[in-house]
Design an enzyme around this catalytic site. Sequence first.
Site, mmCIF file in Angstrom:
data_model
loop_
_atom_site.group_PDB
_atom_site.id
_atom_site.type_symbol
_atom_site.label_atom_id
_atom_site.label_comp_id
_atom_site.label_asym_id
_atom_site.label_seq_id
_atom_site.Cartn_x
_atom_site.Cartn_y
_atom_site.Cartn_z
ATOM 1 N N ASP A 11 -1.283 4.771 -0.982
ATOM 2 C CA ASP A 11 -1.856 3.924 -0.220
ATOM 3 C C ASP A 11 -2.981 4.689 0.356
ATOM 4 O OD1 ASP A 11 -2.479 2.758 2.255
ATOM 5 O OD2 ASP A 11 -0.420 2.568 3.193
ATOM 6 N N LYS A 38 -11.083 -1.418 7.398
ATOM 7 C CA LYS A 38 -10.885 0.008 8.114
ATOM 8 C C LYS A 38 -12.255 0.933 7.882
ATOM 9 C CE LYS A 38 -5.721 -0.373 7.971
ATOM 10 N NZ LYS A 38 -5.476 -0.708 8.960
#
Length: 408
Positions: free
Chosen positions: A198, A224
């Site tokens: 991740d 992000k």
Amino acid sequence: MNINAIREQFPILHQEVNGHPLVYLDSAASSQKPRSVIDAVKRYYELDNANVHRGVHTLGSRATDAYEGAREKVAALLNAGAAEQIIFTRGTTTALNLVASSYARTVCGDGDEIVITPMEHHSNLIPWQQAAKATGATLKYIPLQPDGTISIEDAEKTITPQTKVVAVTYVSNVLGVVNPIKELAQIAHRNGAVMVVDGAQSTPHMKVDVQDLDVDFYAFSGHKMCGPTGIGALYGKKKLLEGMEPIEYGGEMIDFVDLYESTWKDIPYRFEGGTPIIAGAVGLGAAIDFLNEIGMDNIDKHEKHLAAYAYEKLSAMEGIELYGPKTNRVGLVTFNLEDVHPHDVATVLDSKGIAVRAGHHCCQPLMRWLNVSATARASFYVYNTEEDIDRLADALIQTKEFFGHAIG
């Protein structure tokens, strides 16, 4: 690195919130967007808007070139071996679900193991819970050390020859800890397992080399890292991707369709059914250009400085508890004020124009490990400064005094 010049490129930062200049400290949830990304998306819709891989007209060709150009940029950012190893998705969640559904559910069975950690975001926990339930595999956890890190010794004990998948976050969105992914991948491979990462909290903040790490799958989100929402990517080793079946069916992902049988396109297109997120990919490509111009090493250095500065500043305050290691962390601090609920902390900070996150951060098992129901989190990015942290610290002192008087 000229922070003031960088800040000038983010229109949203130049506003007041509740009568105060905005201090945005929630980039771990979603970063702000520079003008170049906003303009790239706007330009696509104004000049190049068309579907990709289908029409032979000029707009279709330009849209396809922009979309595939973004794939090339993602491959270069991660140092992937080839662009075909990059699958565009809606984000990290979709990418991890793709691996859990298409890969893990075909290789796992009774007696097999899936190994993760208690610090995982729900997006890297629930898909593996469901894969384990569907296949009869056992879900196992590498235990955490008291400071929230994981040890290689514990990893070696937890990962066994029965392990088929090891799925770990590169960087914790709560603890800020950077996990030893390269070493974990070596342990996984020695035991015949694949390594899934991740990368939602690592890709925006540091240089990532998937070939050097030798990971099998790597997922991240564009929003992000200065890109648009709704776009992300999955990197996979070519041999693994070629052996996987799609989990969404429809237009564009097919090679041949008959009345009763169909065949699939080569990778990556078999995993990108329907009209893809074209504008999002264009914006992500522009975000990668923006970050590369600054330099990922420069971003990493700047954020680690801010994290150390914030940790020192906040740890000197009475009545505040910080979570995660003091060192080996990226640009965030997670904390609680004594006797004040984090939602109340965030509300008071917002009244002073300071945006932080409060809650369980999609990490409920980790909250229970920390023995709290929720925390507050201040996260930093390339546009943040020491002055932002000073304002946070001053506001926390005022918040503490306010609730102290209220309780008293």
